[in-house]
Design an enzyme around this catalytic site. Structure first.
Site, short mmCIF file in Angstrom:
data_model
loop_
_atom_site.label_atom_id
_atom_site.label_comp_id
_atom_site.label_asym_id
_atom_site.label_seq_id
_atom_site.Cartn_x
_atom_site.Cartn_y
_atom_site.Cartn_z
CG ASP A 39 46.32 47.01 19.34
OD1 ASP A 39 45.30 46.46 18.94
OD2 ASP A 39 47.33 46.38 19.75
CB ILE A 40 49.36 46.66 23.90
CG1 ILE A 40 50.54 46.80 24.85
CG2 ILE A 40 49.15 45.23 23.46
CD1 ILE A 40 50.30 46.13 26.19
CD GLN A 102 35.81 39.33 19.53
OE1 GLN A 102 34.99 38.49 19.17
NE2 GLN A 102 35.49 40.38 20.26
CG HIS A 108 38.22 45.35 20.04
ND1 HIS A 108 37.92 44.15 20.66
CD2 HIS A 108 39.18 45.06 19.13
CE1 HIS A 108 38.68 43.20 20.16
NE2 HIS A 108 39.46 43.72 19.21
CG HIS A 110 41.81 46.44 15.26
ND1 HIS A 110 42.98 46.22 15.96
CD2 HIS A 110 41.02 45.37 15.53
CE1 HIS A 110 42.89 45.08 16.61
NE2 HIS A 110 41.71 44.54 16.37
P1 5GP Z 1 41.41 41.43 18.17
O1 5GP Z 1 42.44 40.38 17.81
O2 5GP Z 1 40.47 40.90 19.22
O3 5GP Z 1 40.69 42.04 16.99
O4 5GP Z 1 42.24 42.64 18.79
C1 5GP Z 1 42.69 42.65 20.10
C2 5GP Z 1 43.77 43.68 20.20
O5 5GP Z 1 43.95 44.02 21.56
C3 5GP Z 1 45.14 43.22 19.69
O6 5GP Z 1 45.52 44.00 18.56
C4 5GP Z 1 46.08 43.41 20.87
O7 5GP Z 1 47.32 43.96 20.52
C5 5GP Z 1 45.29 44.35 21.77
N1 5GP Z 1 45.54 44.17 23.19
C6 5GP Z 1 45.56 43.00 23.88
N2 5GP Z 1 45.80 43.22 25.18
C7 5GP Z 1 45.93 44.57 25.32
C8 5GP Z 1 46.19 45.41 26.45
O8 5GP Z 1 46.34 44.96 27.59
N3 5GP Z 1 46.24 46.75 26.21
C9 5GP Z 1 46.08 47.27 24.96
N4 5GP Z 1 46.17 48.60 24.84
N5 5GP Z 1 45.84 46.51 23.88
C10 5GP Z 1 45.75 45.17 24.06
#
Ligand code: 5GP
Ligand code: ZN
Length: 145
Positions: A39-40, A102, A108, A110
């Site tokens: 995760d970035i 999300q 996805h 984590h």
């Molecule tokens: P969500 O909030 O949808 O559960 O998680 C999305 C995750 O994607 C976040 O933790 C965010 O840091 C990660 N993320 C967003 N854009 C990118 C990217 O371009 N590359 C990577 N490796 N992670 C990303």
């Protein structure tokens, strides 16, 4: 609601572009149905995302095979995180929809190493309704299965 939400159409979202190799990623693992990468945001060191290879916006859009494959990959990654980073705790988190937290609308999970006072919080406002209410909820769900 999260501040940033990527709702790009199938094939154009951040993770579809990452699967296609159009944007860089620190790859951990991939197979026919899943891909795992760092995760970035690295909420804690070793924070990995396990995503479906195919675009499915949420858990509700996955096939049973994809959902099972993501969990299998998450388990495998969790074992690797434990071996490589030795965190005292590990949290798996999977968000669906903006109100579910999300921000990238491509399914996805984590895998997050946990540490004392790591700043991660999730409030859990318990209600503890009576047993009859629980039975009613269960009945509605059994009817929907
Ligand atoms: P969500 O909030 O949808 O559960 O998680 C999305 C995750 O994607 C976040 O933790 C965010 O840091 C990660 N993320 C967003 N854009 C990118 C990217 O371009 N590359 C990577 N490796 N992670 C990303
Ligand atoms: Zn996608």
């Amino acid at each position: 609601m999260p501040m940033f939400v990527d709702t790009s159409p199938p094939g154009q979202c951040i993770f579809c572009r990452l699967v296609a190799g159009e944007i860089p990623a620190a790859l951990v693992y991939e197979d026919a149905l899943t891909i795992a990468f760092m995760d970035i945001g690295q909420v804690t060191p070793g924070h990995v995302l396990v995503a479906t290879r195919r675009h499915a916006a949420t858990l509700l859009d996955t096939t049973p095979e994809e959902a099972a494959a993501v969990m299998q990959t998450a388990r495998r990654v969790a074992l690797a995180v434990q071996a490589a980073f030795a965190p005292p705790g590990l949290t798996l988190l999977q968000a669906n929809g903006a109100l579910g937290g999300q921000t990238v609308a491509h399914f996805h999970m984590h895998v997050v190493p946990r540490h004392e006072a790591d700043g991660i919080t999730l409030s859990w406002p318990r209600k503890e309704p009576p047993a009859a209410v629980l039975a009613g909820y269960a009945e509605r769900l059994r009817a929907a299965l």
